[in-house]
Enzyme design. Structure first.
Site, mmCIF file in Angstrom:
data_model
loop_
_atom_site.group_PDB
_atom_site.id
_atom_site.type_symbol
_atom_site.label_atom_id
_atom_site.label_comp_id
_atom_site.label_asym_id
_atom_site.label_seq_id
_atom_site.Cartn_x
_atom_site.Cartn_y
_atom_site.Cartn_z
ATOM 1 N N ASP A 3 0.843 -1.193 0.000
ATOM 2 C CA ASP A 3 0.000 0.000 0.000
ATOM 3 C C ASP A 3 0.878 1.242 0.000
ATOM 4 O O ASP A 3 1.851 1.335 0.767
ATOM 5 C CB ASP A 3 -0.914 0.006 1.233
ATOM 6 N N TYR B 172 1.223 5.735 -0.414
ATOM 7 C CA TYR B 172 0.858 6.951 0.325
ATOM 8 C C TYR B 172 1.025 8.101 -0.661
ATOM 9 O O TYR B 172 1.814 9.009 -0.458
ATOM 10 C CB TYR B 172 1.828 7.059 1.508
ATOM 11 N N HIS C 51 -3.527 14.166 1.078
ATOM 12 C CA HIS C 51 -3.683 13.304 2.251
ATOM 13 C C HIS C 51 -2.446 13.393 3.142
ATOM 14 O O HIS C 51 -2.554 13.575 4.364
ATOM 15 C CB HIS C 51 -3.907 11.857 1.811
ATOM 16 N N ARG D 71 1.861 16.896 13.156
ATOM 17 C CA ARG D 71 3.074 17.709 13.330
ATOM 18 C C ARG D 71 2.716 19.188 13.178
ATOM 19 O O ARG D 71 3.264 19.884 12.316
ATOM 20 C CB ARG D 71 4.151 17.299 12.321
ATOM 21 N N GLU E 50 -9.923 4.050 4.530
ATOM 22 C CA GLU E 50 -9.065 4.728 3.566
ATOM 23 C C GLU E 50 -9.596 4.389 2.181
ATOM 24 O O GLU E 50 -9.554 3.232 1.748
ATOM 25 C CB GLU E 50 -7.601 4.317 3.714
ATOM 26 N N GLU F 230 -9.372 4.076 -1.549
ATOM 27 C CA GLU F 230 -8.226 3.905 -2.427
ATOM 28 C C GLU F 230 -8.613 3.219 -3.727
ATOM 29 O O GLU F 230 -9.687 2.638 -3.856
ATOM 30 C CB GLU F 230 -7.140 3.058 -1.742
ATOM 31 N N ASP G 148 -8.662 0.342 2.770
ATOM 32 C CA ASP G 148 -7.612 -0.109 3.682
ATOM 33 C C ASP G 148 -8.001 0.306 5.104
ATOM 34 O O ASP G 148 -7.571 1.344 5.600
ATOM 35 C CB ASP G 148 -6.266 0.504 3.280
ATOM 36 N N ARG H 285 -6.524 3.670 13.965
ATOM 37 C CA ARG H 285 -5.592 4.787 14.126
ATOM 38 C C ARG H 285 -4.906 4.791 15.491
ATOM 39 O O ARG H 285 -3.747 5.222 15.596
ATOM 40 C CB ARG H 285 -6.332 6.110 13.921
ATOM 41 N N GLN I 267 -2.269 2.098 15.343
ATOM 42 C CA GLN I 267 -1.238 2.557 14.418
ATOM 43 C C GLN I 267 -0.336 3.617 15.057
ATOM 44 O O GLN I 267 0.892 3.582 14.904
ATOM 45 C CB GLN I 267 -1.893 3.115 13.153
ATOM 46 N N TYR J 229 3.709 2.544 15.216
ATOM 47 C CA TYR J 229 4.349 2.772 13.913
ATOM 48 C C TYR J 229 5.798 3.258 14.007
ATOM 49 O O TYR J 229 6.553 3.162 13.029
ATOM 50 C CB TYR J 229 3.510 3.733 13.066
ATOM 51 N N LYS K 294 -3.109 -1.985 10.588
ATOM 52 C CA LYS K 294 -3.527 -2.047 9.191
ATOM 53 C C LYS K 294 -3.866 -3.467 8.726
ATOM 54 O O LYS K 294 -4.630 -3.635 7.775
ATOM 55 C CB LYS K 294 -2.399 -1.521 8.291
ATOM 56 N N THR L 283 -8.434 -5.676 4.632
ATOM 57 C CA THR L 283 -8.418 -4.770 3.491
ATOM 58 C C THR L 283 -9.473 -5.276 2.526
ATOM 59 O O THR L 283 -9.409 -6.425 2.082
ATOM 60 C CB THR L 283 -7.045 -4.752 2.794
ATOM 61 N N THR M 204 -4.611 6.546 0.506
ATOM 62 C CA THR M 204 -5.841 7.330 0.611
ATOM 63 C C THR M 204 -5.909 8.406 -0.467
ATOM 64 O O THR M 204 -4.946 9.146 -0.692
ATOM 65 C CB THR M 204 -5.923 7.996 1.993
ATOM 66 N N GLU N 200 -9.050 12.636 8.381
ATOM 67 C CA GLU N 200 -9.050 13.967 7.779
ATOM 68 C C GLU N 200 -10.431 14.624 7.843
ATOM 69 O O GLU N 200 -10.540 15.823 8.131
ATOM 70 C CB GLU N 200 -8.613 13.877 6.320
#
Length: 402
Positions: free
Chosen positions: A116, A118, A123, A132, A189, A191, A223, A227, A230, A234, A243, A247, A333, A347
């Protein structure tokens, strides 16, 4: 003028002709079919009389058909379109049509590997701003390569399969120690997934210009993402158990050729990419709708994706990793510049701070019993109409208690 008339509101016409695997009430033998209108054409029974390679249509997955390569794919597609158009095809086709509602669909491919990506700048930027704030939203490598992770092929499931809420470790920022239990921040997600038909030799990268020589078709892909699991796991190696629990993909695989009219330019890629990622690459003008409990919450523009599927495939094999028939790679995504074009609840609710209103209920992340449906469309249909992809759905069921 075609002798076969597509029923009003039916999802597929002669321009799509997606392949799938089905069984019937009178036979549990899985075989290959093609969706046309509100019917399924049984290719396992029709193939020999139509002059097709019969054995590959009598298999429980699409893998043998996909392994034949682009020339065989094109030959089968052209023959099917001719049979559905020319009056002489009626007596060959009609005896092998079954109402779509009378068959059971299954996972269309035997998934070899699942990767998968990104690949949406919108996104990735949104996620960076959420986690961040005040820092650079994109990591330094993001505009130099398509970032991805290896998923779990064994938990790829067909549309309609219930999605069990996963248990796992999670740690809130105000907690000193992690706890174990059901995910409280279950997400989607939206996709696009691409299915590899022809493998490659280990040690030999696949260039961007060879994409159509290897990729058979496309599916919608969800997917599912926990969260909270994750976020805790991660660092430093990336997504894992948050994850790998499920799927979901469409039961119908749309041949790549059906999307020829949907090809579109990529957004500007700056700084210039390294040579192995440059070539005649394009995106696809596909829109993916996200429905939750019957409410349309987002329409995601695949045309806005920063990296093309050909670039994803080239990067995936750039270290010499080989392809196998049945490999599946997701786009990551799909999100656009507008709030209503975001392809994840992370989001859409800005990490839970801006709940969605679904009728009289609010949602930040998914609740047990919620049903998510993805639907996709692209230009290229007759008379200015659309090409449709097979939808993908899943309903959340409670986490195991023991």
């Amino acid at each position: 003028m075609s002798w076969f008339e597509v029923a009003p509101g039916a999802p597929f016409g002669a321009e799509e002709l997606p392949y799938g695997i089905f069984t019937t009430p009178d036979s549990e033998v899985r075989r290959v079919g093609v969706a046309i209108g509100d019917q399924v054409l049984d290719l396992s029974e029709m193939a020999h009389s139509a002059g097709l390679e019969g054995e590959v249509f009598q298999q429980p997955t699409l893998n043998p058909l996909m392994s034949l390569g682009p020339e065989a794919w094109a030959e089968a597609r052209h023959l099917l379109q001719a049979l559905l158009t020319e009056e002489s095809g009626r007596e060959i086709v009609e005896p092998h049509l079954r109402p779509a509602g009378s068959v059971q669909l299954h996972l269309p491919i035997e998934v070899a590997d699942y990767v998968d990506f990104y690949a949406s700048e919108y996104h990735a930027t949104n996620v960076g701003r959420i986690f961040r704030p005040g820092g650079a939203p994109l990591t330094p490598n993001w505009k130099h390569l398509p970032i991805g992770y290896h998923g779990r092929a064994g938990t790829v499931v067909p549309t309609g399969t219930p999605v069990v809420r996963p248990n796992g470790q999670r740690k809130a920022p105000d907690q000193e120690e992690p706890t174990f239990g059901p995910s409280r921040r279950l997400d989607i997600e939206a996709e696009l997934g691409f299915v590899v038909g022809v493998g490659s030799t280990q040690g030999v990268p696949v260039g961007v210009d060879a994409f159509a020589e290897h990729v058979f078709g496309a599916v919608l892909l969800n997917d599912w993402s926990a969260r909270d699991l994750q976020a805790w796991e991660y660092v430093p190696l990336g997504p894992f158990l948050g994850k790998s629990f499920a799927t979901s993909i469409s039961a119908w695989v749309l041949p790549l050729a059906a999307l020829d009219a949907a090809r579109c330019p990529l957004p500007p890629q700056e700084p210039q990419l390294l040579d192995y990622l440059r070539g005649e690459v394009s995106g696809y003008a596909i829109e993916v709708e996200v429905w939750i409990n019957g409410y349309l919450v987002s329409t995601c523009p695949y045309a806005s994706m920063y990296y093309s599927p050909a670039q994803m495939l080239a990067h995936l094999t750039s270290n010499g990793a080989s392809l196998r028939t049945g490999d599946l790679f997701g786009s990551g995504t799909i999100s656009g510049p507008a709030a209503e074009q975001r392809g994840s609840l992370l989001e859409l609710t800005w990490n839970g701070s801006e709940p969605l209103l679904l009728g009289g209920e609010e949602r930040t992340f998914l609740a047990d019993g919620d049903e998510v449906v993805l639907r996709g469309r692209a230009p290229g249909g007759p008379n200015g109409g659309v090409i449709r992809l097979g939808e993908v759905s899943g309903r959340i069921t409670p986490a195991p208690t023991s």
